[in-house]
Design a protein around this motif. Sequence first.
Motif, PDB file in Angstrom:
ATOM      1  N   UNK A  49       0.835  -1.210   0.000  1.00  0.00           N
ATOM      2  CA  UNK A  49       0.000   0.000   0.000  1.00  0.00           C
ATOM      3  C   UNK A  49       0.867   1.256   0.000  1.00  0.00           C
ATOM      4  N   UNK A  50       1.948   1.241   0.797  1.00  0.00           N
ATOM      5  CA  UNK A  50       2.848   2.396   0.844  1.00  0.00           C
ATOM      6  C   UNK A  50       3.520   2.624  -0.507  1.00  0.00           C
ATOM      7  N   UNK A  51       3.995   1.546  -1.135  1.00  0.00           N
ATOM      8  CA  UNK A  51       4.635   1.669  -2.443  1.00  0.00           C
ATOM      9  C   UNK A  51       3.646   2.132  -3.506  1.00  0.00           C
ATOM     10  N   UNK A  52       2.428   1.606  -3.438  1.00  0.00           N
ATOM     11  CA  UNK A  52       1.417   2.004  -4.419  1.00  0.00           C
ATOM     12  C   UNK A  52       1.074   3.485  -4.304  1.00  0.00           C
ATOM     13  N   UNK A  53       1.173   4.024  -3.092  1.00  0.00           N
ATOM     14  CA  UNK A  53       0.898   5.458  -2.914  1.00  0.00           C
ATOM     15  C   UNK A  53       2.106   6.310  -3.293  1.00  0.00           C
ATOM     16  N   UNK A  54       3.333   5.855  -2.935  1.00  0.00           N
ATOM     17  CA  UNK A  54       4.518   6.691  -3.099  1.00  0.00           C
ATOM     18  C   UNK A  54       5.091   6.658  -4.508  1.00  0.00           C
ATOM     19  N   UNK A  55       5.153   5.484  -5.119  1.00  0.00           N
ATOM     20  CA  UNK A  55       5.828   5.361  -6.415  1.00  0.00           C
ATOM     21  C   UNK A  55       5.229   6.266  -7.482  1.00  0.00           C
ATOM     22  N   UNK A  56       3.897   6.347  -7.646  1.00  0.00           N
ATOM     23  CA  UNK A  56       3.365   7.263  -8.674  1.00  0.00           C
ATOM     24  C   UNK A  56       3.780   8.713  -8.456  1.00  0.00           C
ATOM     25  N   UNK A  57       3.796   9.176  -7.193  1.00  0.00           N
ATOM     26  CA  UNK A  57       4.202  10.554  -6.908  1.00  0.00           C
ATOM     27  C   UNK A  57       5.686  10.761  -7.235  1.00  0.00           C
ATOM     28  N   UNK A  58       6.523   9.779  -6.872  1.00  0.00           N
ATOM     29  CA  UNK A  58       7.958   9.901  -7.134  1.00  0.00           C
ATOM     30  C   UNK A  58       8.239   9.908  -8.630  1.00  0.00           C
ATOM     31  N   UNK A  59       7.622   8.978  -9.358  1.00  0.00           N
ATOM     32  CA  UNK A  59       7.829   8.906 -10.811  1.00  0.00           C
ATOM     33  C   UNK A  59       7.315  10.178 -11.483  1.00  0.00           C
ATOM     34  N   UNK A  60       6.179  10.662 -11.007  1.00  0.00           N
ATOM     35  CA  UNK A  60       5.615  11.879 -11.584  1.00  0.00           C
ATOM     36  C   UNK A  60       6.562  13.070 -11.384  1.00  0.00           C
ATOM     37  N   UNK A  61       7.133  13.194 -10.177  1.00  0.00           N
ATOM     38  CA  UNK A  61       8.026  14.322  -9.892  1.00  0.00           C
ATOM     39  C   UNK A  61       9.362  14.182 -10.627  1.00  0.00           C
ATOM     40  N   UNK A  62       9.912  12.978 -10.660  1.00  0.00           N
ATOM     41  CA  UNK A  62      11.230  12.773 -11.250  1.00  0.00           C
ATOM     42  C   UNK A  62      11.228  12.807 -12.774  1.00  0.00           C
ATOM     43  N   UNK A  63      10.153  12.307 -13.393  1.00  0.00           N
ATOM     44  CA  UNK A  63      10.210  12.103 -14.840  1.00  0.00           C
ATOM     45  C   UNK A  63       9.077  12.784 -15.610  1.00  0.00           C
ATOM     46  N   UNK A  64       7.849  12.557 -15.182  1.00  0.00           N
ATOM     47  CA  UNK A  64       6.723  12.976 -16.020  1.00  0.00           C
ATOM     48  C   UNK A  64       6.602  14.494 -16.069  1.00  0.00           C
ATOM     49  N   UNK A  65       6.589  15.157 -14.903  1.00  0.00           N
ATOM     50  CA  UNK A  65       6.438  16.609 -14.870  1.00  0.00           C
ATOM     51  C   UNK A  65       7.786  17.343 -14.790  1.00  0.00           C
ATOM     52  N   UNK A  66       8.878  16.618 -14.928  1.00  0.00           N
ATOM     53  CA  UNK A  66      10.192  17.245 -14.816  1.00  0.00           C
ATOM     54  C   UNK A  66      10.482  18.154 -16.013  1.00  0.00           C
ATOM     55  N   UNK A  67      11.270  19.194 -15.767  1.00  0.00           N
ATOM     56  CA  UNK A  67      11.736  20.089 -16.823  1.00  0.00           C
ATOM     57  C   UNK A  67      13.105  19.593 -17.281  1.00  0.00           C
ATOM     58  N   UNK A  68      13.190  19.160 -18.517  1.00  0.00           N
ATOM     59  CA  UNK A  68      14.402  18.509 -19.006  1.00  0.00           C
ATOM     60  C   UNK A  68      15.338  19.452 -19.749  1.00  0.00           C
ATOM     61  N   UNK A  69      14.790  20.452 -20.398  1.00  0.00           N
ATOM     62  CA  UNK A  69      15.624  21.360 -21.199  1.00  0.00           C
ATOM     63  C   UNK A  69      15.303  22.803 -20.840  1.00  0.00           C
ATOM     64  N   UNK A  70      16.263  23.661 -21.093  1.00  0.00           N
ATOM     65  CA  UNK A  70      16.083  25.080 -20.818  1.00  0.00           C
ATOM     66  C   UNK A  70      17.415  25.730 -20.498  1.00  0.00           C
ATOM     67  N   UNK A  71      17.409  27.038 -20.485  1.00  0.00           N
ATOM     68  CA  UNK A  71      18.653  27.773 -20.260  1.00  0.00           C
ATOM     69  C   UNK A  71      18.593  28.698 -19.059  1.00  0.00           C
ATOM     70  N   UNK A  72      17.551  28.604 -18.251  1.00  0.00           N
ATOM     71  CA  UNK A  72      17.461  29.485 -17.099  1.00  0.00           C
ATOM     72  C   UNK A  72      16.343  29.057 -16.166  1.00  0.00           C
ATOM     73  N   UNK A  73      16.171  29.833 -15.104  1.00  0.00           N
ATOM     74  CA  UNK A  73      15.218  29.485 -14.060  1.00  0.00           C
ATOM     75  C   UNK A  73      13.776  29.484 -14.527  1.00  0.00           C
ATOM     76  N   UNK A  74      13.478  30.132 -15.645  1.00  0.00           N
ATOM     77  CA  UNK A  74      12.090  30.226 -16.097  1.00  0.00           C
ATOM     78  C   UNK A  74      11.494  28.860 -16.384  1.00  0.00           C
TER      79      UNK A  74
END
Length: 384
Positions: A49-74
Amino acid sequence: MSNASQNFVSKTILPPQPAPAGEKGAAHWIRKNLMATPKDVVLTILAIALLAWAIPHIVNWLFIQAAWTGTGRTVCATTVQGGTQPDGWSGACWAFVYSKFTIFMVGLYTPEERWRPALVAVLAILTIAPMMIPSFPRKGLNAILAFIVLPIVSFFLLYGGFGLEVVETQKWGGLMVNLVLCFVAIVVSFPLGILLALGRRSKMPVIRMLCVLFIEVIRGIPLITVLFMASVMLPLFLPHGWTVDKLLRAVIGVSIFTSAYMAEVFRGGLQAVPKGQFEGADSLGLGYWQKMRLIVLPQAIKLVIPGIVNTFIGMFKDTSLVSIISMFDLLGIVRQNFSDANWASPVTPITGLVFAGFLFWLFCFGMSRYSGFMERHLDTGHKR
């Protein structure tokens, strides 16, 4: 044997039978390791249950919604914060890591000379990898190349000389500093730890007392104190006008500190070797150093491989403490770049720390796995 008894004795060897279906496969492993008792069932359900709750949030933060390219803080800030991301956005800022990657690896090393650390890394792989492969031939030549030739060549490549531009150690930084400190500390502390362990078991009172004093004093103070002593106090005892490079002082401090712990690890291995091995070596007429080199130390080292690797893993992580004496290792230079106004955003610090933590984990996990491999390779009956 009578004819009657011979009728009950099979004259052919029966072929091996497969294990029962219920005693093999994934279902058997799950039942044995995760659901053997009611307590195991409850803990397994809670963990899932803990993994089922935590893994989607971790994957979402690390990969899905992550900003991969750019040249500044924007690219790593929301519109409210002056960036381009939607309000409420939360994701890793890998664009920051990508932009600073070279700095995280070699610090402020002269940009035009950064091919030199890259060449040292390639040479290290080509010389150390054969040492780690048991079936690779010419181990003596490998050892000379890895522990004598490589450090000398690496020093002149990284520092300069012989036609190469001098790059002061103040410009060294990033992961390169951690690896340099770790490698030199391993090369120095391994033989020095063996000598200290043998000295502590010596029958000569003066040598035994000196070794015990060294080990207990060094083990009794924190590494950060040793680094401060090497960086701040040591110059006070040098003649006027003399100085010692800060990186060299850190290398000496880490090596001495690790040697004291290695000595106790080896002493435990020496105590675990059966007394009969010592007596057998004496009966063969072997001298003290022959006995230790050929009979005792190979067995002792094999028995304490987990302790050796555990000490080296702890030492590798402790190299990050050199940031206290103004040396920017991987963790120190990552933290230093948080103040870059061009990349200032709420997610920049945690992304940099996650990246640094992952690199530390990668090297430590690699050492741990190799330790397990060597234990299995050298297992000749001591393991129960």
